[in-house]
Write a protein that holds these residues in place. Structure first.
Motif, short mmCIF file in Angstrom:
data_model
loop_
_atom_site.label_atom_id
_atom_site.label_comp_id
_atom_site.label_asym_id
_atom_site.label_seq_id
_atom_site.Cartn_x
_atom_site.Cartn_y
_atom_site.Cartn_z
N VAL A 253 0.83 -1.20 0.00
CA VAL A 253 0.00 0.00 0.00
C VAL A 253 0.87 1.26 0.00
CG1 VAL A 253 -1.83 1.26 1.22
CG2 VAL A 253 -1.82 -1.26 1.25
N SER A 254 1.82 1.34 0.94
CA SER A 254 2.61 2.58 1.04
C SER A 254 3.82 2.59 0.11
CB SER A 254 3.05 2.81 2.49
OG SER A 254 4.01 1.88 2.89
N HIS A 255 4.33 1.41 -0.27
CA HIS A 255 5.48 1.34 -1.17
C HIS A 255 5.23 0.22 -2.21
CE1 HIS A 255 7.12 3.37 2.37
NE2 HIS A 255 8.15 3.77 1.65
N PRO A 256 4.34 0.45 -3.17
CA PRO A 256 3.99 -0.62 -4.11
C PRO A 256 5.20 -1.13 -4.89
CG PRO A 256 2.53 1.28 -4.39
CD PRO A 256 3.63 1.71 -3.46
N PHE A 257 5.16 -2.44 -5.24
CA PHE A 257 6.28 -3.04 -5.97
C PHE A 257 5.82 -3.69 -7.26
CE2 PHE A 257 5.05 -5.17 -2.00
CZ PHE A 257 4.38 -6.28 -2.49
N CYS A 258 4.71 -3.18 -7.81
CA CYS A 258 4.11 -3.80 -9.01
C CYS A 258 5.10 -3.84 -10.18
CB CYS A 258 2.87 -3.03 -9.45
SG CYS A 258 1.65 -2.82 -8.15
N GLY A 259 5.98 -2.85 -10.26
CA GLY A 259 6.92 -2.78 -11.39
C GLY A 259 7.83 -3.99 -11.49
N HIS A 260 7.97 -4.72 -10.37
CA HIS A 260 8.84 -5.90 -10.38
C HIS A 260 8.04 -7.18 -10.19
CE1 HIS A 260 11.93 -2.97 -10.22
NE2 HIS A 260 11.54 -2.53 -9.05
N CYS A 261 6.73 -7.10 -10.40
CA CYS A 261 5.90 -8.28 -10.10
C CYS A 261 6.19 -9.40 -11.11
CB CYS A 261 4.42 -7.91 -10.16
SG CYS A 261 3.36 -9.30 -9.74
N SER A 262 6.44 -10.59 -10.57
CA SER A 262 6.76 -11.74 -11.44
C SER A 262 5.72 -12.85 -11.26
CB SER A 262 8.15 -12.28 -11.05
OG SER A 262 8.18 -12.56 -9.66
N ARG A 263 4.54 -12.49 -10.70
CA ARG A 263 3.58 -13.52 -10.27
C ARG A 263 2.33 -13.62 -11.14
NH1 ARG A 263 5.87 -11.73 -6.00
NH2 ARG A 263 4.76 -9.77 -6.01
N ILE A 264 1.85 -14.85 -11.25
CA ILE A 264 0.45 -15.06 -11.62
C ILE A 264 -0.13 -16.09 -10.64
CG2 ILE A 264 0.59 -14.45 -14.07
CD1 ILE A 264 0.65 -17.44 -14.70
N ARG A 265 -1.44 -16.12 -10.61
CA ARG A 265 -2.11 -17.02 -9.67
C ARG A 265 -3.12 -17.90 -10.37
NH1 ARG A 265 -0.85 -12.59 -6.41
NH2 ARG A 265 -0.55 -13.19 -4.25
N ILE A 266 -3.28 -19.11 -9.81
CA ILE A 266 -4.38 -19.97 -10.24
C ILE A 266 -5.30 -20.15 -9.03
CG2 ILE A 266 -5.04 -22.30 -10.98
CD1 ILE A 266 -2.52 -22.35 -12.66
N THR A 267 -6.58 -19.85 -9.23
CA THR A 267 -7.53 -19.98 -8.12
C THR A 267 -7.92 -21.45 -7.95
OG1 THR A 267 -9.39 -19.68 -9.62
CG2 THR A 267 -8.48 -17.69 -8.61
N SER A 268 -8.56 -21.74 -6.83
CA SER A 268 -8.90 -23.14 -6.54
C SER A 268 -9.81 -23.74 -7.60
CB SER A 268 -9.55 -23.24 -5.16
OG SER A 268 -10.74 -22.48 -5.15
N ASP A 269 -10.58 -22.90 -8.30
CA ASP A 269 -11.44 -23.42 -9.37
C ASP A 269 -10.79 -23.28 -10.75
OD1 ASP A 269 -11.70 -20.66 -9.07
OD2 ASP A 269 -13.76 -20.61 -9.79
#
Ligand code: SAM
Length: 331
Positions: A253-269
């Motif tokens: 929230v106070s120091h976002p790090f989106c510029g280095h985001c290396s993630r994707i997610r798979i939901t349970s469904d």
């Protein structure tokens, strides 16, 4: 070909939620409803998704939920995941991690380690048993979680991280006790800023205990020295001045790090989410059900990754709440 989004970020990190059921009802996360909203899939389906993604350059997989240890056969699933290898020469074993509330960890830590789990992160929002119960709304959990942490350490699930979400009015007085806990238990305690992903929609900027505030409070206990961290790491890391104990702060929230985001997610469904704050998901499981080959799944994934959001908009006037809450995404 490396999996890269349109902003040039390499996608190497996959989180799979293997259930959206949870045995805790943490006040900042759940409204208290009991069950799953979306359900879960047979492990063989997640395994196929993981296999395709590893062949595309995923090097880290984190299992999460809901509470992942509620799934029977989670140990067998880890064993299968640990066999996956990238076809283009990655000799390194996959880094397989797990995020858990720790309630069922004591008996599972050693079997999980033997099956090939590399690391574990335990979520724990108070080091005082009564406060812990008030937050989780399940009596008697504290001793189970502590036993789980110690069992994980004995099993060599290392580095062992304990994540604490701070929410104003509930547990910000736990900052210094957690500093002591990190030193006594030999774990890295990581404080996480509260994000607007809760079921009850109680978030407001005032509820967030920020990185600066955490550092100031901890400095009243002992001086901290910042440890250099990799750009892709979500946490800023600090050690105490005498070298005993480490803490981290994850400050989306106070120091976002989106510029280095290396993630994707798979939901349970079986849906892909490209950001915690996505307003839509992409149905990978539906592709499997309609008989897509591995190559077609890879093509689908490549297209989805191109739609990864540049950043989140928490606290901005144009912020649109995510289409799912944390427990139904997989934290
Ligand atoms: N049940 C497991 C556990 O407790 O770690 C895995 C799922 S839980 C949703 C994953 C993590 O997300 C936990 O550390 C939890 O504290 C965190 N979390 C949940 N809601 C959050 C929120 N609104 N903001 C920040 N973190 C949150």
């Amino acid at each position: 070909m490396r999996l890269t989004d349109k902003f040039g970020r390499a996608i190497t990190d996959l989180r799979i939620s293997i259930t959206d059921r949870c045995n805790y009802k943490c006040i900042y996360c759940r409204t208290g409803n009991e069950g799953a909203l979306y359900g879960d899939l047979p492990f063989e389906d997640y395994l196929r998704m993981a296999r395709v993604l590893v062949s595309m350059g995923i090097t880290k997989i984190r299992l999460t939920g809901g509470e992942p240890l509620l799934r029977k056969s989670v140990v067998d699933f880890v064993r299968e995941l640990a066999q996956l290898r990238s076809p283009n020469g990655h000799r390194e074993p996959l880094d397989i991690a797990l995020t858990t509330n720790g309630h069922l960890l004591a008996d599972l830590a050693q079997p999980l380690k033997t099956a090939g789990l590399s690391r574990v992160t335990v979520s724990m929002d108070a080091v005082d048993p009564d406060r812990f119960t008030r937050i989780t709304r399940v009596p008697g959990g504290y001793d189970h979680v502590l036993a789980g942490i110690r069992s994980a350490r004995r099993a060599g699930l290392w580095p062992l991280k304990v994540n604490c979400v701070l929410m104003r009015g509930f547990n910000e007085d736990q900052i210094i006790p957690f500093g002591m806990f990190a030193r006594e238990e030999g774990v890295t305690v990581r404080f996480i800023e509260f994000m607007p992903l809760e079921e009850g929609r109680t978030w407001s900027p005032d509820t967030v205990v920020t990185l600066d505030e955490i550092l100031a409070r901890m400095a009243e206990y002992r001086p901290l020295i910042e440890i250099p961290h990799a750009r892709s790491e979500t946490a800023r890391r600090y050690r105490f001045d005498d070298g005993i104990g480490e803490i981290g702060i994850i400050a989306p929230v106070s120091h976002p790090f989106c510029g280095h985001c290396s993630r994707i997610r798979i939901t349970s469904d079986g849906k892909i989410r490209t950001c915690l704050f996505s307003v839509w998901d992409h149905d990978l499981h539906a592709q499997m059900q309609r008989g897509a080959s591995d190559e077609e799944l890879a093509e689908f994934i490549r297209g989805v990754v191109q739609k990864k959001e540049e950043r989140h908009h928490i606290g901005e006037p144009d912020f649109v709440p995510a289409s799912r809450t944390m427990v139904h995404i997989g934290g």
